[in-house]
Scaffold this motif. Structure first.
Motif, PDB file in Angstrom:
ATOM      1  N   SER A   1       0.815  -1.221   0.000  1.00  0.00           N
ATOM      2  CA  SER A   1       0.000   0.000   0.000  1.00  0.00           C
ATOM      3  C   SER A   1       0.842   1.262   0.000  1.00  0.00           C
ATOM      4  O   SER A   1       0.356   2.357  -0.273  1.00  0.00           O
ATOM      5  N   GLY A   2       2.130   1.113   0.330  1.00  0.00           N
ATOM      6  CA  GLY A   2       3.005   2.266   0.466  1.00  0.00           C
ATOM      7  C   GLY A   2       3.254   2.638   1.911  1.00  0.00           C
ATOM      8  O   GLY A   2       4.115   3.483   2.210  1.00  0.00           O
ATOM      9  N   MET A   3       2.500   2.022   2.849  1.00  0.00           N
ATOM     10  CA  MET A   3       2.648   2.347   4.268  1.00  0.00           C
ATOM     11  C   MET A   3       3.991   1.864   4.808  1.00  0.00           C
ATOM     12  O   MET A   3       4.449   0.768   4.494  1.00  0.00           O
ATOM     13  N   LEU A   4       4.609   2.687   5.632  1.00  0.00           N
ATOM     14  CA  LEU A   4       5.871   2.357   6.280  1.00  0.00           C
ATOM     15  C   LEU A   4       5.651   1.211   7.270  1.00  0.00           C
ATOM     16  O   LEU A   4       4.709   1.244   8.062  1.00  0.00           O
ATOM     17  N   LYS A   5       6.493   0.203   7.212  1.00  0.00           N
ATOM     18  CA  LYS A   5       6.366  -0.921   8.133  1.00  0.00           C
ATOM     19  C   LYS A   5       6.627  -0.468   9.568  1.00  0.00           C
ATOM     20  O   LYS A   5       7.407   0.453   9.808  1.00  0.00           O
ATOM     21  N   GLU A   6       5.981  -1.157  10.506  1.00  0.00           N
ATOM     22  CA  GLU A   6       5.967  -0.711  11.909  1.00  0.00           C
ATOM     23  C   GLU A   6       7.363  -0.547  12.512  1.00  0.00           C
ATOM     24  O   GLU A   6       7.613   0.420  13.245  1.00  0.00           O
ATOM     25  N   GLU A   7       8.273  -1.476  12.235  1.00  0.00           N
ATOM     26  CA  GLU A   7       9.606  -1.388  12.843  1.00  0.00           C
ATOM     27  C   GLU A   7      10.335  -0.123  12.397  1.00  0.00           C
ATOM     28  O   GLU A   7      11.077   0.496  13.190  1.00  0.00           O
TER      29      GLU A   7
ATOM     30  N   ASP B   1      -2.031  10.752   1.883  1.00  0.00           N
ATOM     31  CA  ASP B   1      -2.352  10.155   3.177  1.00  0.00           C
ATOM     32  C   ASP B   1      -1.062   9.817   3.927  1.00  0.00           C
ATOM     33  O   ASP B   1      -0.003   9.626   3.317  1.00  0.00           O
ATOM     34  N   ILE B   2      -1.171   9.714   5.238  1.00  0.00           N
ATOM     35  CA  ILE B   2      -0.015   9.457   6.102  1.00  0.00           C
ATOM     36  C   ILE B   2      -0.035   8.006   6.587  1.00  0.00           C
ATOM     37  O   ILE B   2      -1.093   7.469   6.912  1.00  0.00           O
ATOM     38  N   SER B   3       1.137   7.386   6.659  1.00  0.00           N
ATOM     39  CA  SER B   3       1.241   5.998   7.122  1.00  0.00           C
ATOM     40  C   SER B   3       0.625   5.837   8.513  1.00  0.00           C
ATOM     41  O   SER B   3       1.096   6.460   9.473  1.00  0.00           O
ATOM     42  N   PRO B   4      -0.403   4.971   8.657  1.00  0.00           N
ATOM     43  CA  PRO B   4      -1.021   4.752   9.969  1.00  0.00           C
ATOM     44  C   PRO B   4      -0.065   4.116  10.993  1.00  0.00           C
ATOM     45  O   PRO B   4      -0.331   4.151  12.192  1.00  0.00           O
ATOM     46  N   SER B   5       1.030   3.575  10.515  1.00  0.00           N
ATOM     47  CA  SER B   5       2.042   3.021  11.419  1.00  0.00           C
ATOM     48  C   SER B   5       2.733   4.113  12.229  1.00  0.00           C
ATOM     49  O   SER B   5       3.376   3.823  13.249  1.00  0.00           O
ATOM     50  N   LEU B   6       2.591   5.366  11.808  1.00  0.00           N
ATOM     51  CA  LEU B   6       3.187   6.491  12.543  1.00  0.00           C
ATOM     52  C   LEU B   6       2.265   7.028  13.637  1.00  0.00           C
ATOM     53  O   LEU B   6       2.675   7.894  14.411  1.00  0.00           O
ATOM     54  N   PHE B   7       1.048   6.529  13.702  1.00  0.00           N
ATOM     55  CA  PHE B   7       0.135   6.961  14.761  1.00  0.00           C
ATOM     56  C   PHE B   7       0.715   6.554  16.118  1.00  0.00           C
ATOM     57  O   PHE B   7       1.495   5.602  16.219  1.00  0.00           O
ATOM     58  N   LYS B   8       0.302   7.242  17.163  1.00  0.00           N
ATOM     59  CA  LYS B   8       0.741   6.886  18.521  1.00  0.00           C
ATOM     60  C   LYS B   8       0.408   5.428  18.803  1.00  0.00           C
ATOM     61  O   LYS B   8       1.223   4.678  19.356  1.00  0.00           O
TER      62      LYS B   8
END
Length: 338
Positions: free
Chosen positions: A100-106, A138-145
């Motif tokens: 999707s383009g989202m940054l992976k959590e790690e 849109d912003i990667s949801p992995s960056l949410f708190k």
């Protein structure tokens, strides 16, 4: 003998006279240099950085707006991190992102650690007095708190820009560097502070049992799709936004977004404005950090209205109040000058 003494005395007097003249000249030069330095300092315009978006961006209109507000505009370089793998073109390597383009959590966790010394943010910000954060993807949801999976209905996510914007916003907040942010920029300010987030407005409205009529962004299949327009309610509280607008009813702003800030609870931020539709659904339209010199953001686009009128010469009656729109940037420049 008298002649010799007179001649010697005359030479000594000439020598002393020359020394006095030299001292006076040096003093005059020092005063002149000091005055020049003072004038130059007074005339120096604050340097306002514009956040990096891509290597093909065209920020001509933004630059003209900042110049009109009294600042000197500079396009900032991309902020990168040593914790992330990059391709040759400095986009994030595929191994660091989901399809999707989202940054992976790690990798998102590494960015949220705010280890500025492992980035180039200090170099990027060298000589910069304030920053304008623009709109965008849109912003990667992995960056949410509290990280989430993608629930943005498949719309584009740009992890390369997320890293740059998140790091830059966090650096500015940490170091109290004046910031004005719009749309995605407002959302990034909120995410850096730890807000909850709405990934898709139509889905959010549906969860409230309210029909979404495209108040904040026209439907994909809309004819002549462009920015939509609506009014904003500004809260009558002590805030930069209320001072800038001077009204509780801000008319005819430009809007283009399908995401929004949810709750500010538990953060340093205050909400300064909202939009409430016919169904009673409230959406955050303005935030700021009252503990900083100038950390101000709105969900709408005053820069778009300024571009149409100030830069392109279109009829002002079709857009938001131009004085108010420009004042956002004037106040950023003013804060950056302190």
């Amino acid at each position: 003998l008298f002649f010799m003494n007179f001649e010697g005395g005359s030479k000594m007097m000439n020598k002393k006279y020359k020394m006095v003249l030299a001292m006076l000249a040096l003093a005059a030069a020092t005063v002149g240099a000091s005055m020049t330095s003072t004038v130059e300092a007074a005339e120096k315009k604050p340097v306002i950085g514009i956040t990096w978006k891509s290597n093909t961006q065209d920020y001509t209109a933004f630059k003209k707006i900042i110049e009109a507000a009294g600042g000197t505009p500079v396009e900032l370089d991309q902020v990168t991190s040593k914790a992330i793998l990059y391709k040759a073109d400095k986009t994030v390597d595929d191994s660091c992102i989901y399809p999707s383009g989202m940054l992976k959590e790690e990798y998102a966790d590494a960015i949220k650690d705010n280890k500025f010394d492992e980035t180039n943010v200090k170099e990027v910000m060298k000589g910069i007095d304030g920053v304008f954060f623009t709109g965008g993807e849109d912003i990667s949801p992995s960056l949410f708190k509290v990280p989430q999976k993608e629930e943005n209905m498949g719309e584009g996510i740009n992890a390369t820009r997320d890293i740059s914007d998140y790091t830059l916003m966090s650096y500015c907040v940490t170091n109290d560097i004046p910031v004005f942010a719009v749309c995605r920029g407002e959302q990034m300010m909120g995410i850096v502070h730890g807000v909850t987030f709405i990934q898709d407005l139509p889905v959010y409205y549906q969860s409230k049992g309210v029909y979404y009529d495209g108040l904040h962004r026209a439907p994909v299949n809309a004819w002549g799709r462009d920015y939509v327009r609506h009014d904003v309610k500004v809260f009558p509280i002590k805030s930069h936004l209320y001072e800038i607008t001077g009204t509780e009813d801000l008319k005819n702003v430009s809007s283009w977004h399908h995401q929004a800030i949810g709750s500010l609870e538990g953060t340093e931020l205050i909400q300064t404005a909202e939009t409430v539709d016919k169904g009673g659904v409230s959406i955050v339209e303005g935030i700021e950090n009252p503990n900083k010199t100038f950390c101000v953001a709105v969900q709408f686009h005053p820069e778009n209205d300024l571009k149409h009128v100030l830069v392109q010469g279109e009829d002002a009656k079709d857009f938001m109040d131009q004085g108010i729109a420009l004042r956002f940037f004037q106040e950023l420049v003013k804060a950056a000058k302190k």
